[in-house]
Write an enzyme that holds these catalytic residues in place. Structure first.
Site, PDB file in Angstrom:
ATOM      1  N   GLY A 253      16.887 -13.705  11.377  1.00 12.55           N
ATOM      2  CA  GLY A 253      17.582 -14.883  10.851  1.00 12.55           C
ATOM      3  C   GLY A 253      18.636 -15.447  11.782  1.00 12.55           C
TER       4      GLY A 253
ATOM      5  N   ARG B 254       4.017 -31.024   1.384  1.00  8.70           N
ATOM      6  CA  ARG B 254       2.915 -31.203   0.441  1.00  8.70           C
ATOM      7  C   ARG B 254       3.301 -32.110  -0.717  1.00  8.70           C
ATOM      8  NH1 ARG B 254       1.447 -25.853   1.331  1.00  8.70           N
ATOM      9  NH2 ARG B 254      -0.161 -25.817   2.921  1.00  8.70           N
TER      10      ARG B 254
ATOM     11  N   LYS C 226       8.304  -9.033  13.348  1.00  9.41           N
ATOM     12  CA  LYS C 226       9.530  -9.257  14.131  1.00  9.41           C
ATOM     13  C   LYS C 226       9.632  -8.255  15.278  1.00  9.41           C
ATOM     14  CE  LYS C 226      11.850 -10.950   9.960  1.00  9.41           C
ATOM     15  NZ  LYS C 226      12.566 -10.467   8.754  1.00  9.41           N
TER      16      LYS C 226
ATOM     17  N   VAL D 268      13.173 -13.910  14.234  1.00 11.02           N
ATOM     18  CA  VAL D 268      13.628 -12.518  14.166  1.00 11.02           C
ATOM     19  C   VAL D 268      15.088 -12.458  13.726  1.00 11.02           C
ATOM     20  CG1 VAL D 268      13.937 -10.358  15.428  1.00 11.02           C
ATOM     21  CG2 VAL D 268      12.041 -11.885  16.038  1.00 11.02           C
TER      22      VAL D 268
ATOM     23  N   ASP E  91       6.347  -7.661   7.472  1.00  9.94           N
ATOM     24  CA  ASP E  91       7.307  -8.630   8.001  1.00  9.94           C
ATOM     25  C   ASP E  91       8.130  -8.014   9.140  1.00  9.94           C
ATOM     26  OD1 ASP E  91       9.097 -11.140   7.658  1.00  9.94           O
ATOM     27  OD2 ASP E  91      10.502  -9.479   7.422  1.00  9.94           O
TER      28      ASP E  91
END
Lengths: 441, 441
Positions: free
Chosen positions: A137, A45, A208, A135, A204
């Site tokens: 990291g 952006r 996952k 999932v 969150d």
């Protein structure tokens, strides 16, 4: 061979981490992949901000704010979606697929909610959608589930898959903090966002878990069927009582195959303090997977952060680089099982789940109260594993006392019915706090 | 599509486990692999015994004692070598490769010693040699290192990769047993073989470590350069003193990239009792891997046994089934790095390794002895992190006392030189027991 060109969509934490890792380890990665992998374009952006962040590296990459032109660019082989959310990210991923691009994404919400649509589109175009970073990291848990454990009929997965809540729970336990104070500390240390809802309410983690459940059991992603309970209502006293009884409380994502259906649930959970999973502290993640052949395995590491997440994104870029010219049928199916082999096993509503329970209630210290409560549980067919009545020194001035009951495994709806009866007793002066216990077997 | 046919060489623990898992989970495996995988032939020294063990399943498979005829059979797509050792197994694997067969093996000794020859032969013929089961049984650590962590410059690996020795060490610590008694218990429980040499002397762990080191750092397998020290000389008193100081002793395989070369060593090691790795007890395995992007990750599970090992063998069979018709360049290289990209970084001799040390010695309790010892260490540039002198009640009748010294990190050869000087002191009445300490960072 020329390097394969990657278009990065978004240049926040994960996007810039991916750029940094790819650049720093380019020689090592090329020695492995047999081909260079380079970020050729970045769409963001605020290009000026990204160019400033890139510093010396800005000359090597084209930065702009036209996302579509990156997705449509025929020189780009892989689109790495690092925007997040289910709005523009969904449109761009579908557009990339439609233009024949392979996609790497860290976007758990997108796949948990729109996975069926996205994977079908990818299949139709013969492109890969890789999502190791979605999932846990940097822990390669998707690869373990999809490829490493293919021999197994997977029985259950229980994971600490949200670092924010694990950090808060560790602080509550170790420092005796209440939830609100621990949350403020987590925000001050950068472990929780200004609006922490997605993390602390378990959403969150449920995203996952939904993805892992699909891959483990060969069912479609069904986020809307997940039972989700966060930690914002968890009282410090329950962490203390749990510890007295040999347990720790973790926000676990649990998914299990039973004869009646698949459990898919996120909630604060008591687990034995002796388990490795109970000793995963701070912002770390860990996932325990039980397979019928392998038994229990556990995977531990950093579940968030720029470079740990980039580690998973880049591993996916290497996988795609290796396999993108291969016949699609040679690739691992997106959801681990062949798409025509997905199962329609239902997700169990939480009422139908079987679990052990921790019940805490406050009673007037009069004769017979314990007899009334244990009678209600016995009549409901619920057997008691342990019972803790606080000793007289801990009894409040008004003669009230806390009772904690640990039950053996039983059906959730039976426990709920018993709780309603217990709460109706005149001698019971509080609501009953109910937490689930996971034996991890 | 017809199932792909597997020829099993050997039908011991791992061979029969592989047969059982493939058969029990055949539907689930086919849903994943997109094609059935079936054991069509078994070659074994004693076919009658194997047929008896197969029971009802004997009708589905051709069992004989001619290993070559299985390897040469054109209907067999994958040869699974489950014999072990470096003799006949090496010949059969090379013969299978020469006849264009893909190979799956659990044979760590074969690959650690003859890996270079075998992988070169496989490359020349364009076939796969898969070996997930060779390291840490059912834990998909080879896949994690070769594929899951490709983004990283791997810095070090430290693993509990031999269940027998971990079981013995757990028993020694928890029950205060000496080594010989704990070994007998391990043998009685089936955790140690009648001739336990390979396990207790660290050779098995060194085979596995050699393979992980090659994959992590892109160097050839060099088992002959590994430093190997087992646990057979470990005294119970050192486990106790270590515990008093906040450490546990584990037989670790450690491989680390340093500026001067690669460390490759197996020995009893003190690690902080707070680490997850220190809390891996009994016959379980765990491997901690540090990468520059991901940080520390840990992989935990069963490292041995029929079905856990079969879990890894079958995962390899699925991988080969998926990829065997693909262009060889699309596959993951055997040793994770492209063969032309292997590095000639040397393996460091143990003298050149840097570590913390635990030193235990017995001294005559006379004035000045501690001053003499600490002077020797200071002159050698070795700084002391902790020092434990047993209190008077524990002093033997003859006035002798144990001293335990924990040093900061220093070069092994400097410690050895200092130990020689300490042992030459008249007041030092024992040899110095030296153990290494690993900080895991």
């Amino acid at each position: 061979m020329d390097p394969i060109k990657v278009g990065l969509l978004g240049f926040g934490t994960v996007g810039s981490g991916t750029f940094t890792v790819l650049r720093r380890n380019q020689e090592e990665i090329k020695r492995r992949a047999g081909r260079g992998i380079e970020v050729a374009r970045i769409a963001v952006r605020n290009p000026a901000k990204a160019i400033a962040a890139l510093g010396d590296a800005a000359g090597s990459v084209q930065v702009g704010d036209d996302f579509n032109s990156v997705v449509d660019d025929p020189s780009i082989g892989i689109v790495a979606e690092m925007i997040g959310g289910t709005g523009i990210a969904r449109e761009l991923v579908l557009r990339a697929i439609a233009s024949g691009k392979h996609v790497v994404t860290a976007n758990k919400a997108l796949l948990a909610v729109h996975g069926t649509e996205i994977f079908a589109a990818a299949r139709a175009k013969g492109v890969m959608v890789a999502f190791e970073a979605a999932v846990a990291g940097g822990i390669p848990i998707i690869k373990a589930l999809r490829e490493g454990l293919t021999a197994n009929r997977i029985q259950c997965i229980a994971g600490i898959i949200n670092g924010t809540t694990n950090y808060i729970l560790s602080e509550m336990r170790e420092r005796g903090l209440d939830f609100a104070t621990a949350l403020k500390g987590a925000q001050a240390h950068g472990y929780a966002e200004a609006d922490p809802t997605f993390d602390i309410e378990g959403i969150d983690a449920a995203h996952k878990l939904t993805i892992m459940s699909a891959i483990a059991f060969g069912v479609p992603v069904q986020f809307d069927r997940a039972y989700i309970e966060g930690i914002s209502k968890l009282a410090g006293i329950d962490i203390k009582y749990a510890e007295d009884l040999g347990y720790r409380i973790k926000l676990l994502g649990i998914t299990r195959r039973t004869e009646r259906g698949i459990e898919l649930r996120v909630h604060p959970t008591l687990i034995s303090a002796k388990r490795l999973l109970a000793n995963v502290e701070g912002a770390m993640n860990a996932v325990e997977v039980h397979g019928d052949a392998v038994g229990a395995t556990l995977y531990y590491g950093k579940g968030a952060g720029a470079e740990p997440t980039a580690s998973a994104v880049v591993a996916d870029l290497v996988d795609v680089t290796r396999l993108h010219t291969a016949d699609p049928e040679h690739r691992v199916p997106h959801l681990a099982f062949q798409p025509q082999s997905l199962s329609d096993t239902p997700i169990l509503p939480i009422d139908e789940v079987t679990s052990g329970y921790y019940l805490r209630l406050r009673v007037a210290d009069v004769t017979g109260v314990l007899a009334d409560i244990t009678r209600i549980l016995a009549d409901a067919g619920i057997s008691i594993d342990a019972l803790l009545q606080k000793e007289s020194e801990q009894i409040a001035d008004n003669g009230e006392t806390d009772i904690v009951i640990i039950t053996h495994e039983t059906l959730e709806k039976n426990v709920n019915a018993a709780i309603a009866c217990i709460e109706a007793l005149e001698t019971v002066v509080s609501r009953v706090t109910k937490l689930r216990i996971e034996a991890l077997n």
